[in-house]
Design an enzyme around this catalytic site. Sequence first.
Site: not given
Ligand code: 0X9
Ligand code: ZN
Length: 324
Positions: A69, A72, A203, A276
């Site tokens: 992303h 990040e 992330h 995260e």
């Molecule tokens: O949404 C995402 O891709 C990730 N969070 S972010 O805020 N960095 O975009 C989390 C991905 C992990 N998988 C799940 N939470 N289901």
């Molecule tokens: Zn992310």
Amino acid sequence: TGQPVDPGYTDYPEMIAAADAIVAAHPTLASKVIIGQSFLAKNMIAIKISDNVATDENEPEVLFMANIHAREHLTVEMALYLATELTSQYGTDSRITSLVDSREIWIIPMLNPDGAQYDLSGPTYKDQRKNMQPNGTSKIGTDINRNFGYKWGCCGGSSPFKSSDTYRGTAAWSTPEATVVRDWILSRRVGGQQQIKEAIDIHTYGELVMWPFGYTFSSIVPGMTQDQYDTHKAIGTEMAQSNGYWPGQGSGLYITSGDTVDWMWGDQGIFSFTWEMYPKSFDIVTGFYPPASVAPAETTRNRDAALRFLGWADCPFRSIGKEN
Ligand code: 0X9
Ligand code: ZN
Ligand code: CA
Ligand code: CA
């Protein structure tokens, strides 16, 4: 966001220079591999760290990847911190020395170089998440972390709308960046056996350690046995105890489909985690954009968690008392 770009964050040319400097300083321990090209034809790189780095040895392989992303940026600092620590402390720190001697560690510091460079192009941050593949709307790009091919497009875990920040793309693997990572990971199979045993996709933000699956609230489903789930949970919980993050299955945050970890586990059997990083929650100064000055503390914070993770790579099931 209106926030000025902090020049303390590592941009694409600086990331390449940092990788080159690590390799130049430790040529027997570190090498740079170009794994493919992004949509805008930037080289995507991996840093390999191991003893006898030029030789593909029969050692468990571990993957850390960052910055899928764009915004990040702290994750790039994390990846480069790990590469620096694992090479500069080799021969000095006995824990690092034995891990580098017994594993082959791969670090992809910038999975979305086009988006990252755009986000840092200033004068203020662009709030870019996706890659830079045009989709016909003003919200350019596809979310690479919804574009992987395991249960792609299922279950409300991604968006069919091109302007969405979680736009899944026109088809699984429609982004060059996901395809590059897939093909490179597939190339790590020897005699049908995937050499990469564990992976972390780094992330921001939320201070979480998550494991698959993201596409379903269920823990035990086809492709995830009780022992496999318990192993993810044991390793994930240990890392979270070390760095003070919160552990849980990814879907506990929200449902995702087509993310990296679901594919890495579901398709390749790689024990896979999402980190995260800092901050824990949005506050007035930060969210995705804390000052780069937090990087030393927030990367060092994860040192022990990363080393513990590397320690399980020869047999992740040992974490639940089951060798096999
Ligand atoms: O949404 C995402 O891709 C990730 N969070 S972010 O805020 N960095 O975009 C989390 C991905 C992990 N998988 C799940 N939470 N289901
Ligand atoms: Zn992310
Ligand atoms: Ca080696
Ligand atoms: Ca190998």
